[in-house]
Design a protein around this motif. Structure first.
Motif, PDB file in Angstrom:
ATOM      1  N   GLU A  84       0.691  -1.198   0.139  1.00  0.00           N
ATOM      2  CA  GLU A  84      -0.098   0.228  -0.155  1.00  0.00           C
ATOM      3  C   GLU A  84       0.660   1.565  -0.019  1.00  0.00           C
ATOM      4  O   GLU A  84       0.289   2.240  -0.531  1.00  0.00           O
ATOM      5  CB  GLU A  84      -0.956   0.013   1.310  1.00  0.00           C
ATOM      6  N   LYS A  85       1.935   1.102   0.622  1.00  0.00           N
ATOM      7  CA  LYS A  85       3.073   2.377   0.879  1.00  0.00           C
ATOM      8  C   LYS A  85       4.091   2.717  -0.201  1.00  0.00           C
ATOM      9  O   LYS A  85       4.550   3.922  -0.084  1.00  0.00           O
ATOM     10  CB  LYS A  85       3.112   2.493   2.170  1.00  0.00           C
ATOM     11  N   CYS A 129       6.548   2.908  -3.087  1.00  0.00           N
ATOM     12  CA  CYS A 129       6.230   3.947  -4.396  1.00  0.00           C
ATOM     13  C   CYS A 129       7.051   3.514  -5.660  1.00  0.00           C
ATOM     14  O   CYS A 129       6.498   4.245  -6.613  1.00  0.00           O
ATOM     15  CB  CYS A 129       6.612   5.372  -3.901  1.00  0.00           C
ATOM     16  N   HIS A 165       4.525  11.632  -3.767  1.00  0.00           N
ATOM     17  CA  HIS A 165       4.370  10.755  -2.716  1.00  0.00           C
ATOM     18  C   HIS A 165       3.377   9.894  -2.922  1.00  0.00           C
ATOM     19  O   HIS A 165       2.157  10.135  -3.566  1.00  0.00           O
ATOM     20  CB  HIS A 165       4.507  11.189  -1.221  1.00  0.00           C
ATOM     21  N   LYS A 166       3.197   8.795  -2.375  1.00  0.00           N
ATOM     22  CA  LYS A 166       2.239   7.896  -2.328  1.00  0.00           C
ATOM     23  C   LYS A 166       0.917   8.535  -1.697  1.00  0.00           C
ATOM     24  O   LYS A 166       0.994   8.819  -0.336  1.00  0.00           O
ATOM     25  CB  LYS A 166       2.315   6.329  -1.651  1.00  0.00           C
ATOM     26  N   SER A 167      -0.138   8.383  -2.250  1.00  0.00           N
ATOM     27  CA  SER A 167      -1.440   9.161  -1.579  1.00  0.00           C
ATOM     28  C   SER A 167      -2.495   8.166  -1.352  1.00  0.00           C
ATOM     29  O   SER A 167      -3.736   8.607  -0.787  1.00  0.00           O
ATOM     30  CB  SER A 167      -1.735  10.240  -2.513  1.00  0.00           C
ATOM     31  N   HIS A 192      -1.216   0.662  -6.290  1.00  0.00           N
ATOM     32  CA  HIS A 192       0.496   1.004  -6.748  1.00  0.00           C
ATOM     33  C   HIS A 192       0.413   2.266  -7.503  1.00  0.00           C
ATOM     34  O   HIS A 192       1.496   2.901  -7.749  1.00  0.00           O
ATOM     35  CB  HIS A 192       0.657  -0.333  -7.413  1.00  0.00           C
ATOM     36  N   GLU A 233      -1.364   5.118  -7.236  1.00  0.00           N
ATOM     37  CA  GLU A 233      -2.189   6.202  -6.428  1.00  0.00           C
ATOM     38  C   GLU A 233      -1.028   7.149  -6.038  1.00  0.00           C
ATOM     39  O   GLU A 233      -0.677   6.845  -4.834  1.00  0.00           O
ATOM     40  CB  GLU A 233      -3.124   5.553  -5.587  1.00  0.00           C
ATOM     41  N   PHE A 234      -0.956   8.408  -6.539  1.00  0.00           N
ATOM     42  CA  PHE A 234       0.087   9.213  -6.154  1.00  0.00           C
ATOM     43  C   PHE A 234      -0.610  10.635  -6.027  1.00  0.00           C
ATOM     44  O   PHE A 234      -1.625  10.927  -6.602  1.00  0.00           O
ATOM     45  CB  PHE A 234       1.455   9.412  -6.908  1.00  0.00           C
ATOM     46  N   SER A 264       8.882   5.968  -0.015  1.00  0.00           N
ATOM     47  CA  SER A 264       7.432   6.267  -0.251  1.00  0.00           C
ATOM     48  C   SER A 264       7.174   7.570  -0.874  1.00  0.00           C
ATOM     49  O   SER A 264       6.299   7.949  -1.206  1.00  0.00           O
ATOM     50  CB  SER A 264       6.991   6.559   1.247  1.00  0.00           C
TER      51      SER A 264
END
Length: 346
Positions: A52-53, A55, A220-222, A226, A228-229, A302
């Motif tokens: 999930e986190k 990047c 950054h990961k939002s 995979h 979603e940034f 991340s």
């Protein structure tokens, strides 16, 4: 004359990225408090955090679901009956994490720290500390973390910076540049520099830019997916006054990692700068940390960083000029840098 030698390029980092790096994204959090402290649930927490986190799945081309399928059955049947079993669980987690080939992915336990070495294996060393200290850094001065001297008959400045974790003040740096006031150019060596503070990378680069310059982008990961940034943001080198506008050659190798890799990337846009040596080590993902149910700490990338052409810098930066070390009694990279600087004045 100097203009003939210049690298013709376009040309740090904004306060927003620094705030993220020093605050939220570097904090340790506990996202899976509902997991019990068993081997299988520690595995589930670790796999889910990365899923999930993390990047850089696009850069790594790793099928994380397939990794789950390979490793989950091994944890499902594992029981922690004795202390030695913790070592077995740790080693298996390390093996799984190393499929990402990311030096910023580490697992910290009270008895060990996981390390990935595959990102630099197979590359030329391009650095010999014995040659450096015997022939170049014989009588050198220190300004904070910067080791410096004059070489080639005092006509060229040389700076070795071994870690971006070693601090120096901007006044330290200006005093070093003043020491080189009569020199034709500077050789700035960040070989075998494993990274450290991004702020130090910013401070080291600023004198070589004549104006404030966008040098890259970050996001950054939002979300959990995979892809979603956050929105892409500029990385801008600011407060640039052009303290040094004569030639500068930056030396790097595969062990120039993380903040050193970032420094190499942004110096491609500096005035009168040439990058020489081997491909840098990468490490373009800014790390953050999470805690597993058993208290072990998981660190991973991340925040994703790009150069000004929107190319990820995770896998390293290619030099303008590829030079490898072959000699036993001289540093081939330093000698080539000296030759290039001298040629600018012919």
């Amino acid at each position: 004359m100097v203009k003939k030698w210049m690298v013709d390029s376009a040309r740090y980092i904004g306060n927003g990225l620094l705030a993220i790096g020093l605050g939220l994204l570097c904090g340790c959090t506990h996202p899976f408090d509902n997991h019990n402290n068993t081997p299988s649930e520690n595995f589930e927490a670790l796999w889910q955090i990365i899923d999930e986190k993390y990047c850089l799945f696009d850069d790594k081309q790793v099928d994380w679901d397939s990794v789950y399928a390979v490793y989950q059955p091994q944890f499902d049947t594992m029981q922690i009956a004795q202390f030695e079993d913790n070592y077995r669980m740790f080693d298996l987690m390390e093996e799984m994490l190393n499929t990402l080939e990311d030096g910023h992915v580490n697992l910290y336990s009270p008895f060990d720290v996981s390390v990935c070495s595959s990102w630099y294996e197979g590359y030329p060393a391009n650095f010999d500390s014995k040659i450096l200290t015997k022939y170049y850094l014989k009588d050198y001065r220190r300004a904070g973390g910067l080791n410096y001297c004059r070489i080639d008959g005092d006509s060229i400045g040389y700076v070795y910076y071994g870690s971006f974790s070693d601090s120096f003040s901007y006044m330290n740096w200006l005093m070093v540049l003043n020491y080189f006031i009569e020199c034709k150019g500077i050789v700035l060596d960040v070989r075998n520099n494993g990274g450290g503070s991004m702020e130090n990378a910013y401070q080291l680069a600023v004198p070589f830019f004549s104006k404030d310059t966008v040098v890259g982008y970050w996001q950054h990961k939002s979300g959990k997916g995979h892809d979603e940034f956050s929105e892409i943001e500029e990385m801008k080198l600011e407060d640039c006054k052009g303290n040094w506008m004569r030639p500068v050659v930056v030396l790097c190798n595969r062990h120039s990692y993380s903040a050193a890799n970032f420094f190499v990337s942004i110096m491609r846009y500096a005035d009168n700068c040439l990058i020489l040596g081997g491909k840098s080590g990468g490490g373009g993902g800014m790390p953050m940390s999470y805690e597993l149910p058993n208290g072990w700490l998981l660190r991973f990338s991340s925040v994703k960083m790009y150069d000004r052409d929107m190319q990820s810098i995770e896998r390293g930066v290619r030099p303008h000029l590829l030079v490898n070390q072959h000699s036993d009694d001289k540093d081939d990279l330093i000698e080539e840098a000296i030759s290039l600087i001298n040629s600018a004045y012919k």
